[in-house]
Design a protein around this motif. Structure first.
Motif, PDB file in Angstrom:
ATOM      1  N   SER A  89      46.791 -92.171  22.568  1.00  0.00           N
ATOM      2  CA  SER A  89      46.949 -93.046  23.732  1.00  0.00           C
ATOM      3  C   SER A  89      45.753 -93.982  23.880  1.00  0.00           C
ATOM      4  N   THR A  90      44.558 -93.514  23.532  1.00  0.00           N
ATOM      5  CA  THR A  90      43.378 -94.371  23.604  1.00  0.00           C
ATOM      6  C   THR A  90      43.416 -95.427  22.502  1.00  0.00           C
ATOM      7  N   GLN A  91      43.872 -95.019  21.346  1.00  0.00           N
ATOM      8  CA  GLN A  91      44.009 -95.974  20.246  1.00  0.00           C
ATOM      9  C   GLN A  91      44.919 -97.133  20.641  1.00  0.00           C
ATOM     10  N   ALA A  92      46.038 -96.814  21.291  1.00  0.00           N
ATOM     11  CA  ALA A  92      46.961 -97.869  21.711  1.00  0.00           C
ATOM     12  C   ALA A  92      46.266 -98.826  22.677  1.00  0.00           C
ATOM     13  N   GLN A  93      45.478 -98.268  23.597  1.00  0.00           N
ATOM     14  CA  GLN A  93      44.758 -99.121  24.555  1.00  0.00           C
ATOM     15  C   GLN A  93      43.796-100.064  23.834  1.00  0.00           C
ATOM     16  N   ILE A  94      43.022 -99.523  22.902  1.00  0.00           N
ATOM     17  CA  ILE A  94      41.997-100.339  22.229  1.00  0.00           C
ATOM     18  C   ILE A  94      42.646-101.384  21.311  1.00  0.00           C
ATOM     19  N   LEU A  95      43.693-100.987  20.600  1.00  0.00           N
ATOM     20  CA  LEU A  95      44.364-101.948  19.714  1.00  0.00           C
ATOM     21  C   LEU A  95      44.943-103.105  20.516  1.00  0.00           C
ATOM     22  N   GLN A  96      45.578-102.774  21.619  1.00  0.00           N
ATOM     23  CA  GLN A  96      46.175-103.783  22.481  1.00  0.00           C
ATOM     24  C   GLN A  96      45.072-104.699  23.038  1.00  0.00           C
ATOM     25  N   LEU A  97      43.969-104.086  23.435  1.00  0.00           N
ATOM     26  CA  LEU A  97      42.829-104.859  23.956  1.00  0.00           C
ATOM     27  C   LEU A  97      42.294-105.823  22.897  1.00  0.00           C
ATOM     28  N   LEU A  98      42.096-105.330  21.688  1.00  0.00           N
ATOM     29  CA  LEU A  98      41.546-106.172  20.623  1.00  0.00           C
ATOM     30  C   LEU A  98      42.470-107.350  20.337  1.00  0.00           C
ATOM     31  N   LYS A  99      43.767-107.085  20.391  1.00  0.00           N
ATOM     32  CA  LYS A  99      44.731-108.150  20.120  1.00  0.00           C
ATOM     33  C   LYS A  99      44.656-109.235  21.202  1.00  0.00           C
ATOM     34  N   GLU A 100      44.555-108.797  22.445  1.00  0.00           N
ATOM     35  CA  GLU A 100      44.503-109.761  23.548  1.00  0.00           C
ATOM     36  C   GLU A 100      43.219-110.578  23.532  1.00  0.00           C
ATOM     37  N   ILE A 101      42.099-109.873  23.304  1.00  0.00           N
ATOM     38  CA  ILE A 101      40.812-110.569  23.311  1.00  0.00           C
ATOM     39  C   ILE A 101      40.738-111.596  22.187  1.00  0.00           C
ATOM     40  N   LYS A 102      41.332-111.246  21.071  1.00  0.00           N
ATOM     41  CA  LYS A 102      41.286-112.166  19.939  1.00  0.00           C
ATOM     42  C   LYS A 102      41.876-113.525  20.322  1.00  0.00           C
ATOM     43  N   ILE A 103      42.993-113.476  21.024  1.00  0.00           N
ATOM     44  CA  ILE A 103      43.652-114.726  21.401  1.00  0.00           C
ATOM     45  C   ILE A 103      42.840-115.447  22.479  1.00  0.00           C
ATOM     46  N   LYS A 104      42.406-114.681  23.493  1.00  0.00           N
ATOM     47  CA  LYS A 104      41.604-115.278  24.569  1.00  0.00           C
ATOM     48  C   LYS A 104      40.354-115.970  24.046  1.00  0.00           C
ATOM     49  N   ARG A 105      39.694-115.344  23.085  1.00  0.00           N
ATOM     50  CA  ARG A 105      38.391-115.833  22.640  1.00  0.00           C
ATOM     51  C   ARG A 105      38.443-116.531  21.293  1.00  0.00           C
ATOM     52  N   ASN A 106      39.620-116.767  20.795  1.00  0.00           N
ATOM     53  CA  ASN A 106      39.796-117.426  19.510  1.00  0.00           C
ATOM     54  C   ASN A 106      38.939-116.785  18.413  1.00  0.00           C
ATOM     55  N   LEU A 107      39.117-115.500  18.228  1.00  0.00           N
ATOM     56  CA  LEU A 107      38.308-114.773  17.259  1.00  0.00           C
ATOM     57  C   LEU A 107      39.027-114.628  15.926  1.00  0.00           C
ATOM     58  N   THR A 108      38.246-114.298  14.928  1.00  0.00           N
ATOM     59  CA  THR A 108      38.789-113.986  13.614  1.00  0.00           C
ATOM     60  C   THR A 108      38.326-112.577  13.275  1.00  0.00           C
ATOM     61  N   TYR A 109      39.269-111.718  12.839  1.00  0.00           N
ATOM     62  CA  TYR A 109      38.907-110.327  12.556  1.00  0.00           C
ATOM     63  C   TYR A 109      39.078-109.975  11.084  1.00  0.00           C
ATOM     64  N   LEU A 110      38.129-109.187  10.594  1.00  0.00           N
ATOM     65  CA  LEU A 110      38.399-108.407   9.390  1.00  0.00           C
ATOM     66  C   LEU A 110      38.539-106.986   9.908  1.00  0.00           C
ATOM     67  N   PHE A 111      39.752-106.442   9.832  1.00  0.00           N
ATOM     68  CA  PHE A 111      40.023-105.136  10.423  1.00  0.00           C
ATOM     69  C   PHE A 111      40.193-104.118   9.305  1.00  0.00           C
ATOM     70  N   ILE A 112      39.210-103.229   9.174  1.00  0.00           N
ATOM     71  CA  ILE A 112      39.257-102.238   8.106  1.00  0.00           C
ATOM     72  C   ILE A 112      39.938-100.978   8.619  1.00  0.00           C
ATOM     73  N   THR A 113      40.905-100.488   7.888  1.00  0.00           N
ATOM     74  CA  THR A 113      41.557 -99.250   8.301  1.00  0.00           C
ATOM     75  C   THR A 113      42.206 -98.584   7.096  1.00  0.00           C
ATOM     76  N   HIS A 114      42.328 -97.269   7.141  1.00  0.00           N
ATOM     77  CA  HIS A 114      43.112 -96.639   6.090  1.00  0.00           C
ATOM     78  C   HIS A 114      44.520 -96.347   6.617  1.00  0.00           C
ATOM     79  N   ASN A 115      44.754 -96.733   7.876  1.00  0.00           N
ATOM     80  CA  ASN A 115      46.037 -96.446   8.505  1.00  0.00           C
ATOM     81  C   ASN A 115      46.945 -97.678   8.438  1.00  0.00           C
ATOM     82  N   LEU A 116      47.947 -97.614   7.603  1.00  0.00           N
ATOM     83  CA  LEU A 116      48.806 -98.782   7.399  1.00  0.00           C
ATOM     84  C   LEU A 116      49.625 -99.148   8.625  1.00  0.00           C
TER      85      LEU A 116
END
Ligand code: ATP
Ligand code: ADP
Ligand code: SF4
Ligand code: MG
Ligand code: MG
Lengths: 311, 321
Positions: free
Chosen positions: B186-213
């Motif tokens: 449930s916390t992961q969902a909150q943070i992922l959703q947050l990162l997605k929203e902030i990216k658009i608000k702040r015009n960010l570019t991410y390199l997102f490293i994960t082993h979880n497809l």
């Protein structure tokens, strides 16, 4: 005779000079040999504590305050019963003895439990290794020479060597890469099915549970909030927490553009909310939920749900 | 160069030196990153996936300018920053790590941790705190959290603090190395959703490293699959998931259990192996594990071929698979 029957189980830990409930009023069962029951929940909800209690391995500051755990009608907590329960832990490296070869560790079980001769036990150990898909030459290897997946296979071999009446596996693959995890899990599932060993499989991963288990118990704040066979749980999740959890996991098989958010965070023992323990986070909570604790209610031919929306 | 390309690498390499235990002589190299060509567009999220030890974090550290590459080029906003980073760009590239527990100094209050990058930039304490409050709010925390120590926060709250600290310098590019892998569902969902929203608000570019497809599929626009230090497949996410071209990508995707008991889970996974025994190969590094490998695969390293626009694969036999 059921392979497993848990009734009204309350487990407490002694912390800061008082006993606090960590597992509350849990009812669970396994109906037949080879059945797999998954206990799914987020970190800290009490899964490991429940698993340790079933395996008779609770730490010294823990106690079973009420209820019972029976394996084939024998009470696990009574010392006069010798019940063989194998536990497979997440961390394979610390579960193995670094100073002994793989062969010695597997053979030890046959020598100890079944009074087998050393020579015979080593031959058996080779068979066990083959059974879990490892080369028989691995008998002379030390744990540090193996990869994470191979170590986990050795643990499975050891668990099975005991000829256990029940296996408790606590997140046995979380430390592994997905591909290795998939191989190890399918191996474990197929082995317990083939040998007819009942198993409790503890995980935080609903997707894994859907593939491994027959029945799923969803745990929240020390309680089982929903318990059902896996098909109805996924098709018609009843509890608001189960529903929310299912829509908050990212999926690999379909494109999801938005994740459902469960507000807030799970409560910790000692500060479980009054009424329904999920009410502060529940989108459907109504007045009754704030004051009265819901009891488990049978909702289908099988299983139960703990929520005021159902009666 | 396309002005919309923010991050570009050419033949980027990072070799770790392996020394003998006693005499400390150089006895070999771990080719953690071995010839990576990447382009990340402005506003894009590139997810870097791959198994443990494939070199994801090493590439992330090099791109975050925390690790010097062995060789190759790193171009950021059109400037070659391979060997040095101009002062004015320092605040523009930030990193967020997996473990929010160790990312924060336990002896510092949230306030000190969050304002630290601004103080380094010469902000006054008052200005910095004002900005800290703004960023705490952006990540779903508030002024009250300034006064607390990390141990008083939950894992999810700590990761929010770490994200606020990364954002406070107004970066353009953020490397996120497994930022949610230690968090609960449930916390992961909150943070992922947050990162997605902030990216658009702040015009960010991410390199997102994960082993979880599954996480990658949710967060990314583009997926890059890494194996033994190299990118073996890269493409728009839906193309990669619906039509993976590399056998390794295919095995990774098939390893994921679908969250559905009615669906059939049939992983197609070849034997286990590790980066160590693939370092001396001349041909394709996946050849030892690959169920389709032919002679050519052991002899010649496959090039990264563009199969359809933007979808590239490093495999000789992609059209036979
Ligand atoms: N400081 C170091 N010195 C020597 N070798 C290293 C160092 N850091 C990493 N390596 C090696 O480089 C390779 C790539 O490691 P890296 O940490 O980049 O992988 P990763 O893909 O991030 O893995 P994970 O998924 O486990 O985080 C591995 O073989 C690793 O053992
Ligand atoms: N030995 C212990 N002493 C006191 N509290 C403990 C002990 N082990 C676990 N706990 C606490 O009990 C709760 C349940 O823990 P655990 O059973 O490990 O949950 P899970 O396996 O679901 O993550 C947590 O709040 C945890 O901090
Ligand atoms: S009992 Fe009430 S608060 Fe609890 S889950 Fe059901 S509706 Fe929500
Ligand atoms: Mg646990
Ligand atoms: Mg890493």
């Amino acid at each position: 005779m059921k392979p497993l029957e848990i009734k009204g189980l309350i487990i407490q830990y002694y912390v800061n000079n008082q006993w606090v409930d960590v597992v509350s009023n849990v009812d669970l069962d396994i109906d037949e040999r080879g059945e797999i029951l998954a206990v799914v929940g987020e970190s800290g909800c009490g899964k490991t504590t429940l698993g340790l209690a079933v395996a008779g391995l609770l730490p010294s500051n823990a106690k079973i305050a009420r209820g019972y755990i029976k394996v084939f009608d024998k009470d696990v907590t009574s010392t006069s019963n010798s019940i063989k329960i194998a536990m497979i832990f997440q961390d394979a490296l610390t579960s193995l003895n670094p100073l002994l070869t793989v062969g010695e560790q597997i053979a030890e079980i046959d020598i100890h439990h079944f009074k087998m001769s050393k020579k015979k036990a080593f031959e058996e150990a080779k068979k066990r290794l083959a059974e879990v898909g490892l080369p028989t030459t691995f008998v002379s290897k030390y744990p540090h020479e193996l990869s994470g997946g191979q170590r986990q296979r050795v643990l499975i071999a050891m668990a099975i060597a005991m000829n256990p009446e029940l296996i408790v596996a606590d997140e046995p693959t979380t430390a592994l890469d997905v591909t290795t995890q998939a191989r190890v899990l399918i191996l474990l599932r197929d082995l317990v099915k083939k040998l007819g060993i009942p198993m409790i499989y503890i995980t935080h991963d609903l997707a894994l549970a859907s593939q491994i288990a027959d029945k799923i118990a969803v745990m929240y704040a020390g309680q089982i909030v929903e318990y059902s066979n896996k098909y109805s749980l996924f098709k018609e999740p009843k509890h608001p927490y189960t529903q929310a959890l299912l829509s908050s996991i990212p999926r690999v098989d379909v494109d999801v553009s938005e994740l459902h958010i469960i507000k807030g965070e799970p409560p910790t023992p000692g500060s479980f909310p009054r009424g329904c323990r999920f009410h502060p986070r529940c989108p459907l909570a109504f007045s009754k939920c704030f004051v009265e604790e819901p009891i488990p209610r049978k909702v289908s031919s099988y299983g139960y749900v703990r929520c005021h929306l159902y009666g | 160069m396309d002005s919309r390309i923010l991050v570009k690498t050419e033949k980027l390499r990072k070799y770790y030196v392996v020394r003998s235990k006693i005499l400390k002589r150089v006895i070999g190299y771990v080719k953690a990153v071995d010839g990576v060509d990447l382009e990340v567009k402005e506003g894009e999220t590139l997810a870097l996936v791959g198994e443990s030890g494939s070199g994801k974090s090493t590439l992330g550290l090099v791109l975050a300018k925390l690790l010097k590459p062995t060789d190759g080029r790193y171009i950021f906003k059109g400037l070659d920053i391979t060997w040095s980073l101009p002062k004015e760009l320092r605040s523009k590239i930030r990193i967020v790590f997996q473990d929010p527990y160790s990312a924060l100094n336990p002896r510092l209050k949230v306030r000190e941790s969050v304002i630290e990058p601004l103080i380094v930039q010469g902000y006054s304490g008052k200005e910095a705190v004002e900005k800290a409050i703004e960023y705490l709010k952006l990540v779903g925390l508030n002024e009250e959290h300034l006064k607390v120590y990390p141990h008083m926060l939950s894992g999810g709250q700590r990761q929010r603090v770490v994200i606020a600290r990364a954002l406070i310098t107004e970066p353009d590019f953020i490397v996120l190395d497994e930022p949610t892998s230690m968090l609960d569902v449930s916390t992961q969902a909150q943070i992922l959703q947050l990162l997605k929203e902030i990216k658009i608000k702040r015009n960010l570019t991410y390199l997102f490293i994960t082993h979880n497809l599954a996480v990658a599929r949710f967060i990314a626009d583009t997926i890059a699959v890494m194996f033994a230090g190299q990118i073996v497949e890269i493409g728009e996410k839906n193309n990669v998931f619906s039509k993976p071209l590399h056998p390794y990508t295919n095995s990774l995707i098939s390893a994921y259990p679908p969250p559905d008991p009615e669906a059939i889970w049939k992983p197609e996974i070849p034997e286990e192996s590790s980066i160590e025994n693939t370092t001396n190969i001349n041909g394709c590094r996946y050849a030892d594990r690959c169920p389709y490998a032919k002679n050519i695969c052991r002899r010649e390293e496959p090039p990264l071929i563009e199969v359809i626009k933007g979808h590239k694969v490093k495999c000789h036999l992609y059209n036979l698979i």
